[in-house]
Design a protein around this motif. Structure first.
Motif, PDB file in Angstrom:
ATOM      1  N   PRO A 274      95.659  76.083  22.161  1.00  0.00           N
ATOM      2  CA  PRO A 274      95.099  74.767  21.841  1.00  0.00           C
ATOM      3  C   PRO A 274      95.625  73.700  22.805  1.00  0.00           C
ATOM      4  N   LEU A 275      94.752  72.742  23.141  1.00  0.00           N
ATOM      5  CA  LEU A 275      95.119  71.663  24.048  1.00  0.00           C
ATOM      6  C   LEU A 275      95.008  70.324  23.312  1.00  0.00           C
ATOM      7  N   PRO A 276      95.862  69.346  23.663  1.00  0.00           N
ATOM      8  CA  PRO A 276      95.882  68.053  22.953  1.00  0.00           C
ATOM      9  C   PRO A 276      94.773  67.108  23.390  1.00  0.00           C
ATOM     10  N   GLY A 277      93.553  67.388  22.983  1.00  0.00           N
ATOM     11  CA  GLY A 277      92.418  66.559  23.363  1.00  0.00           C
ATOM     12  C   GLY A 277      91.158  67.392  23.379  1.00  0.00           C
ATOM     13  N   GLN A 278      90.154  66.937  24.098  1.00  0.00           N
ATOM     14  CA  GLN A 278      88.909  67.684  24.221  1.00  0.00           C
ATOM     15  C   GLN A 278      88.945  68.495  25.503  1.00  0.00           C
ATOM     16  N   ALA A 279      88.577  69.777  25.392  1.00  0.00           N
ATOM     17  CA  ALA A 279      88.692  70.676  26.539  1.00  0.00           C
ATOM     18  C   ALA A 279      87.337  71.245  26.936  1.00  0.00           C
ATOM     19  N   ALA A 294      97.521  62.400  25.830  1.00  0.00           N
ATOM     20  CA  ALA A 294      98.868  62.971  25.871  1.00  0.00           C
ATOM     21  C   ALA A 294      99.609  62.506  27.116  1.00  0.00           C
ATOM     22  N   SER A 295     100.925  62.515  27.043  1.00  0.00           N
ATOM     23  CA  SER A 295     101.745  62.055  28.165  1.00  0.00           C
ATOM     24  C   SER A 295     101.649  63.006  29.350  1.00  0.00           C
ATOM     25  N   VAL A 296     101.995  62.485  30.513  1.00  0.00           N
ATOM     26  CA  VAL A 296     102.025  63.300  31.724  1.00  0.00           C
ATOM     27  C   VAL A 296     102.944  64.499  31.527  1.00  0.00           C
ATOM     28  N   GLU A 297     104.113  64.258  30.934  1.00  0.00           N
ATOM     29  CA  GLU A 297     105.089  65.332  30.740  1.00  0.00           C
ATOM     30  C   GLU A 297     104.527  66.432  29.840  1.00  0.00           C
ATOM     31  N   THR A 298     103.808  66.026  28.785  1.00  0.00           N
ATOM     32  CA  THR A 298     103.242  67.005  27.864  1.00  0.00           C
ATOM     33  C   THR A 298     102.222  67.899  28.555  1.00  0.00           C
ATOM     34  N   VAL A 299     101.320  67.286  29.324  1.00  0.00           N
ATOM     35  CA  VAL A 299     100.287  68.066  30.007  1.00  0.00           C
ATOM     36  C   VAL A 299     100.913  69.008  31.025  1.00  0.00           C
ATOM     37  N   ARG A 300     101.916  68.518  31.740  1.00  0.00           N
ATOM     38  CA  ARG A 300     102.546  69.367  32.759  1.00  0.00           C
ATOM     39  C   ARG A 300     103.304  70.534  32.112  1.00  0.00           C
ATOM     40  N   GLU A 301     103.943  70.297  30.985  1.00  0.00           N
ATOM     41  CA  GLU A 301     104.644  71.377  30.279  1.00  0.00           C
ATOM     42  C   GLU A 301     103.662  72.446  29.820  1.00  0.00           C
ATOM     43  N   ALA A 310      98.898  71.284  36.765  1.00  0.00           N
ATOM     44  CA  ALA A 310      97.986  70.268  36.238  1.00  0.00           C
ATOM     45  C   ALA A 310      97.826  69.137  37.246  1.00  0.00           C
ATOM     46  N   THR A 311      96.582  68.718  37.448  1.00  0.00           N
ATOM     47  CA  THR A 311      96.242  67.618  38.353  1.00  0.00           C
ATOM     48  C   THR A 311      95.532  66.533  37.562  1.00  0.00           C
ATOM     49  N   CYS A 312      95.959  65.297  37.748  1.00  0.00           N
ATOM     50  CA  CYS A 312      95.331  64.173  37.053  1.00  0.00           C
ATOM     51  C   CYS A 312      94.222  63.590  37.923  1.00  0.00           C
ATOM     52  N   PHE A 313      93.003  63.520  37.377  1.00  0.00           N
ATOM     53  CA  PHE A 313      91.844  63.021  38.106  1.00  0.00           C
ATOM     54  C   PHE A 313      91.522  61.571  37.755  1.00  0.00           C
ATOM     55  N   THR A 314      92.403  60.919  36.991  1.00  0.00           N
ATOM     56  CA  THR A 314      92.195  59.514  36.630  1.00  0.00           C
ATOM     57  C   THR A 314      93.259  58.673  37.311  1.00  0.00           C
ATOM     58  N   ALA A 315      92.847  57.704  38.097  1.00  0.00           N
ATOM     59  CA  ALA A 315      93.789  56.884  38.866  1.00  0.00           C
ATOM     60  C   ALA A 315      94.687  56.082  37.933  1.00  0.00           C
ATOM     61  N   GLY A 316      95.959  55.927  38.341  1.00  0.00           N
ATOM     62  CA  GLY A 316      96.885  55.061  37.643  1.00  0.00           C
ATOM     63  C   GLY A 316      97.574  55.666  36.441  1.00  0.00           C
ATOM     64  N   VAL A 317      97.294  56.920  36.129  1.00  0.00           N
ATOM     65  CA  VAL A 317      97.902  57.555  34.955  1.00  0.00           C
ATOM     66  C   VAL A 317      99.233  58.212  35.306  1.00  0.00           C
ATOM     67  N   ALA A 318      99.278  58.931  36.422  1.00  0.00           N
ATOM     68  CA  ALA A 318     100.485  59.672  36.817  1.00  0.00           C
ATOM     69  C   ALA A 318     100.980  59.167  38.167  1.00  0.00           C
ATOM     70  N   ASP A 319     102.299  58.946  38.277  1.00  0.00           N
ATOM     71  CA  ASP A 319     102.875  58.539  39.561  1.00  0.00           C
ATOM     72  C   ASP A 319     102.617  59.599  40.622  1.00  0.00           C
TER      73      ASP A 319
END
Length: 355
Positions: A274-279, A294-301, A310-319
């Protein structure tokens, strides 16, 4: 085949801009159509626009090879291939046709056919690049062959312009399939891996498997006989191929969710946890798109537990939008950057702050 009527060779102007930047130690922000501007870290520097350098340089359908300048749009390239009954098998996103050939290679994004046909880098035969030494060099060629040492042309795929300015690319293309089947089946996501194994063992020519909103979308391509057999085995609701275009272009309703968009690349054998959101599960489950707060740390874990990244495709969310590299691999990336771009002028920090 004749050259594209809009063809324009602006390589001399691009080389001059790079040489000026080297002399002044000015950083450059390389751009084509900017269709992937939100992916990666923001860049400060003088914009170097490749779109004027466009056109198909050569195309021999009998040899299954096309060479195009970096600013050529995918719409132009795919129109030429389509006229000859051929295609780019890696199915890169075209973003309304505006994405450029150079940007396609630099980003290295592949579509739904990737697990069965290969990634963008697998179809790059050669390229011309302006290096951080101000030289316009050719790497690779227009034939498949073994390469000793670094295969620089393929190394550039997915480098996001951090290693040099791509000016021209030679690509392997393939004939379009003679027949295709697009079908949709109601199915729980957990049943998908077992079913796909069964269909693979049965020899069904699957080239797309995507699960979203309780529906498994399948695409099969091949000879007319194999497609008729597949249709008898699968049943389901027939489609017209529009789903796969919308998936490639990220225009499905799934992508309209306001939450951050992540792509989790998992091991093929990883469980469908299961993933925290819509997949949305693409590549038979190996590529998992996630809309989440979910937080950056959660998704990466989660990605690391799936033996992936994991790669974030939304600008400004992850450093760091791209998954952090282990120290040893980061050191190799930095060494490559130092060799090809010793003054650090090309898209500095786009991939990682340290590159």
């Amino acid at each position: 085949m004749g050259r594209d009527f809009e063809a324009a060779d602006h390589s001399a102007a691009l080389i001059e801009q790079v040489q000026e930047a080297i002399a002044a130690r000015t950083t450059l922000r390389i751009r084509g159509a900017d269709t992937k501007a939100a992916l990666g870290r923001p860049i400060e520097g003088r914009t170097l626009d490749t779109r004027a350098h466009r056109g198909i340089v050569s195309y021999d359908p009998t040899e299954l090879v096309v060479t195009a300048r970096a600013g050529t749009t995918l719409a132009q390239l795919e129109a030429a291939l389509d006229a000859a009954g051929q295609m780019l098998p890696c199915e890169p996103p075209a973003y309304g046709g505006q994405a450029t050939v150079g940007g396609m290679v630099a980003a290295g994004l592949s579509g739904a056919r990737r697990p069965w046909a290969g990634a963008v880098r697998d179809f790059v035969l050669g390229c011309r690049v302006v290096t951080g030494h101000g030289k316009h060099l050719r790497f690779g060629g227009e034939v498949m062959k073994n390469v000793a040492g670094y295969d620089v042309s393929r190394l550039l795929a997915g480098s996001f312009g951090s290693l040099g300015l791509i000016t021209e690319v030679s690509l392997k293309v393939l004939p379009k399939p003679r027949a295709a089947l697009d079908t949709a089946l109601e199915m729980p996501a957990q049943d998908m891996p077992c079913k796909l194994r069964q269909w693979r063992d049965a020899g069904l020519p699957i080239t797309g498997a995507c699960h979203v909103d309780g529906i498994l979308h399948l695409r099969l391509e091949g000879g007319e006989g194999s497609i008729r057999t597949a249709q008898a085995v699968l049943g389901g609701e027939r489609g017209d191929g529009a789903f796969w275009v919308a998936l490639r272009e990220a225009t499905l309703p799934f992508f309209n969710d306001r939450r951050a968009l992540w792509r989790i690349s998992a091991a093929l054998s990883a469980p469908l946890a299961p993933l925290p959101g819509q997949a949305l599960l693409d590549w038979g489950g190996a590529q998992r798109w996630l809309k989440t707060d979910a937080s950056v740390e959660t998704v990466r874990e989660i990605a690391e537990r799936l033996d992936g990244h994991a790669t974030c495709f939304t600008a400004g969310v992850a450093d760091e939008p791209f998954h952090p590299l282990p120290d040893g691999l980061l050191r190799i990336h930095r060494q490559l950057k130092a060799q090809l771009d010793p003054h650090g002028i090309f898209n500095p920090g786009r991939l990682y702050a340290a590159i």
